[in-house]
Design a protein around this motif. Structure first.
Motif, PDB file in Angstrom:
ATOM      1  N   GLN A  14      22.309 -16.959   8.193  1.00 36.12           N
ATOM      2  CA  GLN A  14      20.948 -17.181   7.714  1.00 36.12           C
ATOM      3  C   GLN A  14      20.482 -18.628   7.922  1.00 36.12           C
ATOM      4  O   GLN A  14      19.289 -18.865   8.065  1.00 36.12           O
ATOM      5  CB  GLN A  14      20.827 -16.825   6.230  1.00 36.12           C
ATOM      6  CG  GLN A  14      20.852 -15.343   5.959  1.00 36.12           C
ATOM      7  CD  GLN A  14      19.645 -14.638   6.539  1.00 36.12           C
ATOM      8  OE1 GLN A  14      19.685 -14.122   7.656  1.00 36.12           O
ATOM      9  NE2 GLN A  14      18.555 -14.611   5.806  1.00 36.12           N
ATOM     10  N   ILE A  15      21.407 -19.581   7.934  1.00 36.03           N
ATOM     11  CA  ILE A  15      21.006 -20.986   8.085  1.00 36.03           C
ATOM     12  C   ILE A  15      21.333 -21.534   9.471  1.00 36.03           C
ATOM     13  O   ILE A  15      21.213 -22.733   9.706  1.00 36.03           O
ATOM     14  CB  ILE A  15      21.634 -21.867   6.978  1.00 36.03           C
ATOM     15  CG1 ILE A  15      23.156 -21.848   7.036  1.00 36.03           C
ATOM     16  CG2 ILE A  15      21.110 -21.450   5.613  1.00 36.03           C
ATOM     17  CD1 ILE A  15      23.828 -22.857   6.130  1.00 36.03           C
ATOM     18  N   ARG A  16      21.713 -20.636  10.381  1.00 35.49           N
ATOM     19  CA  ARG A  16      22.029 -21.061  11.752  1.00 35.49           C
ATOM     20  C   ARG A  16      20.841 -21.822  12.351  1.00 35.49           C
ATOM     21  O   ARG A  16      19.695 -21.452  12.137  1.00 35.49           O
ATOM     22  CB  ARG A  16      22.358 -19.840  12.609  1.00 35.49           C
ATOM     23  CG  ARG A  16      22.991 -20.205  13.925  1.00 35.49           C
ATOM     24  CD  ARG A  16      23.686 -19.064  14.617  1.00 35.49           C
ATOM     25  NE  ARG A  16      24.532 -18.205  13.795  1.00 35.49           N
ATOM     26  CZ  ARG A  16      25.728 -18.532  13.312  1.00 35.49           C
ATOM     27  NH1 ARG A  16      26.214 -19.737  13.514  1.00 35.49           N
ATOM     28  NH2 ARG A  16      26.423 -17.666  12.600  1.00 35.49           N
ATOM     29  N   GLY A  17      21.143 -22.900  13.051  1.00 33.96           N
ATOM     30  CA  GLY A  17      20.105 -23.711  13.674  1.00 33.96           C
ATOM     31  C   GLY A  17      19.767 -24.965  12.882  1.00 33.96           C
ATOM     32  O   GLY A  17      18.948 -25.773  13.311  1.00 33.96           O
ATOM     33  N   LYS A  57      10.302 -28.963  -5.878  1.00 33.45           N
ATOM     34  CA  LYS A  57       9.043 -28.291  -5.545  1.00 33.45           C
ATOM     35  C   LYS A  57       9.301 -26.984  -4.788  1.00 33.45           C
ATOM     36  O   LYS A  57       8.757 -25.941  -5.151  1.00 33.45           O
ATOM     37  CB  LYS A  57       8.152 -29.217  -4.720  1.00 33.45           C
ATOM     38  CG  LYS A  57       6.787 -28.651  -4.448  1.00 33.45           C
ATOM     39  CD  LYS A  57       5.889 -29.641  -3.741  1.00 33.45           C
ATOM     40  CE  LYS A  57       4.527 -29.037  -3.489  1.00 33.45           C
ATOM     41  NZ  LYS A  57       3.642 -29.970  -2.788  1.00 33.45           N
ATOM     42  N   ILE A  58      10.140 -27.037  -3.767  1.00 35.92           N
ATOM     43  CA  ILE A  58      10.387 -25.856  -2.944  1.00 35.92           C
ATOM     44  C   ILE A  58      11.175 -24.780  -3.706  1.00 35.92           C
ATOM     45  O   ILE A  58      11.061 -23.598  -3.432  1.00 35.92           O
ATOM     46  CB  ILE A  58      11.087 -26.238  -1.619  1.00 35.92           C
ATOM     47  CG1 ILE A  58      10.999 -25.093  -0.613  1.00 35.92           C
ATOM     48  CG2 ILE A  58      12.521 -26.641  -1.833  1.00 35.92           C
ATOM     49  CD1 ILE A  58      11.440 -25.473   0.791  1.00 35.92           C
ATOM     50  N   GLY A  82      15.406 -16.344   5.034  1.00 33.49           N
ATOM     51  CA  GLY A  82      15.947 -17.290   6.004  1.00 33.49           C
ATOM     52  C   GLY A  82      15.106 -18.544   6.167  1.00 33.49           C
ATOM     53  O   GLY A  82      15.641 -19.645   6.300  1.00 33.49           O
ATOM     54  N   ASP A  83      13.780 -18.398   6.160  1.00 31.78           N
ATOM     55  CA  ASP A  83      12.905 -19.564   6.326  1.00 31.78           C
ATOM     56  C   ASP A  83      13.058 -20.527   5.154  1.00 31.78           C
ATOM     57  O   ASP A  83      13.170 -21.738   5.346  1.00 31.78           O
ATOM     58  CB  ASP A  83      11.444 -19.131   6.477  1.00 31.78           C
ATOM     59  CG  ASP A  83      11.169 -18.425   7.794  1.00 31.78           C
ATOM     60  OD1 ASP A  83      11.940 -18.628   8.767  1.00 31.78           O
ATOM     61  OD2 ASP A  83      10.186 -17.658   7.855  1.00 31.78           O
ATOM     62  N   LEU A  84      13.053 -19.992   3.935  1.00 33.88           N
ATOM     63  CA  LEU A  84      13.240 -20.834   2.747  1.00 33.88           C
ATOM     64  C   LEU A  84      14.602 -21.516   2.798  1.00 33.88           C
ATOM     65  O   LEU A  84      14.711 -22.715   2.538  1.00 33.88           O
ATOM     66  CB  LEU A  84      13.115 -20.009   1.467  1.00 33.88           C
ATOM     67  CG  LEU A  84      13.493 -20.741   0.175  1.00 33.88           C
ATOM     68  CD1 LEU A  84      12.515 -21.877  -0.108  1.00 33.88           C
ATOM     69  CD2 LEU A  84      13.559 -19.767  -0.992  1.00 33.88           C
ATOM     70  N   SER A  85      15.622 -20.755   3.140  1.00 30.68           N
ATOM     71  CA  SER A  85      16.985 -21.302   3.193  1.00 30.68           C
ATOM     72  C   SER A  85      17.073 -22.461   4.179  1.00 30.68           C
ATOM     73  O   SER A  85      17.655 -23.502   3.876  1.00 30.68           O
ATOM     74  CB  SER A  85      17.974 -20.199   3.568  1.00 30.68           C
ATOM     75  OG  SER A  85      17.959 -19.172   2.605  1.00 30.68           O
ATOM     76  N   LYS A  86      16.479 -22.296   5.335  1.00 26.70           N
ATOM     77  CA  LYS A  86      16.502 -23.362   6.346  1.00 26.70           C
ATOM     78  C   LYS A  86      15.691 -24.573   5.880  1.00 26.70           C
ATOM     79  O   LYS A  86      16.090 -25.716   6.114  1.00 26.70           O
ATOM     80  CB  LYS A  86      15.978 -22.838   7.678  1.00 26.70           C
ATOM     81  CG  LYS A  86      16.956 -21.895   8.350  1.00 26.70           C
ATOM     82  CD  LYS A  86      16.391 -21.347   9.642  1.00 26.70           C
ATOM     83  CE  LYS A  86      17.382 -20.387  10.277  1.00 26.70           C
ATOM     84  NZ  LYS A  86      16.855 -19.788  11.507  1.00 26.70           N
ATOM     85  N   ASP A  87      14.557 -24.322   5.215  1.00 31.10           N
ATOM     86  CA  ASP A  87      13.750 -25.435   4.698  1.00 31.10           C
ATOM     87  C   ASP A  87      14.531 -26.237   3.656  1.00 31.10           C
ATOM     88  O   ASP A  87      14.494 -27.468   3.644  1.00 31.10           O
ATOM     89  CB  ASP A  87      12.442 -24.921   4.083  1.00 31.10           C
ATOM     90  CG  ASP A  87      11.453 -24.405   5.126  1.00 31.10           C
ATOM     91  OD1 ASP A  87      11.648 -24.679   6.340  1.00 31.10           O
ATOM     92  OD2 ASP A  87      10.494 -23.708   4.730  1.00 31.10           O
ATOM     93  N   LEU A  92      17.813 -31.078   2.142  1.00 29.51           N
ATOM     94  CA  LEU A  92      19.049 -31.575   1.545  1.00 29.51           C
ATOM     95  C   LEU A  92      19.951 -32.344   2.510  1.00 29.51           C
ATOM     96  O   LEU A  92      20.596 -33.314   2.109  1.00 29.51           O
ATOM     97  CB  LEU A  92      19.854 -30.414   0.951  1.00 29.51           C
ATOM     98  CG  LEU A  92      19.319 -29.805  -0.325  1.00 29.51           C
ATOM     99  CD1 LEU A  92      20.131 -28.581  -0.702  1.00 29.51           C
ATOM    100  CD2 LEU A  92      19.344 -30.824  -1.449  1.00 29.51           C
ATOM    101  N   GLU A  93      20.020 -31.917   3.753  1.00 27.22           N
ATOM    102  CA  GLU A  93      20.974 -32.515   4.691  1.00 27.22           C
ATOM    103  C   GLU A  93      20.806 -34.031   4.826  1.00 27.22           C
ATOM    104  O   GLU A  93      21.788 -34.766   4.736  1.00 27.22           O
ATOM    105  CB  GLU A  93      20.910 -31.806   6.054  1.00 27.22           C
ATOM    106  CG  GLU A  93      22.071 -32.107   6.971  1.00 27.22           C
ATOM    107  CD  GLU A  93      21.931 -33.420   7.730  1.00 27.22           C
ATOM    108  OE1 GLU A  93      22.960 -34.013   8.087  1.00 27.22           O
ATOM    109  OE2 GLU A  93      20.784 -33.854   7.943  1.00 27.22           O
TER     110      GLU A  93
END
Length: 107
Positions: A14-17, A57-58, A82-87, A92-93
């Protein structure tokens, strides 16, 4: 109930990329690393995000939970989105520090 390997691999898919993704089993559960930084905690097939101001916020609509006894309250990430997870990962990264290297004890 411990996290299944199928679920942890789904989380990573789900967080690939978002960067170099790996996971590590810790205390019977998992930590997901992005670019060698500990980003997601996965316990009992639930994905937890540390409560930090940068994601308030997110994650404002997210449920809260405690991943294990004695832990602080975390956000529960809807990994199916998936979009929320990647955001969340993208936020965080950059603000998450690399783990300190372990000092080897001389016997």
């Amino acid at each position: 109930m411990a996290t299944s390997v199928d679920f942890i691999e789904y989380v990573c898919d789900q967080i690939r990329g978002t960067g170099d993704i790996r996971y590590r089993k810790m205390f019977g559960e998992y930590m997901v690393y992005v670019n060698n930084k500990p980003i997601l905690l996965v316990c009992d097939n639930t994905v937890y995000v540390k409560k930090l101001e940068c994601v308030d916020k997110i994650m404002s609509d997210a449920s809260l939970g405690v991943p294990y006894k004695g832990a602080k309250e975390h956000y529960i990430l809807n990994i199916d989105n998936g979009d929320l997870s990647k955001d969340v990962i993208d936020i965080l990264e950059p603000v998450t520090a690399l783990p300190k290297p372990k000092v080897k004890k001389i016997k």
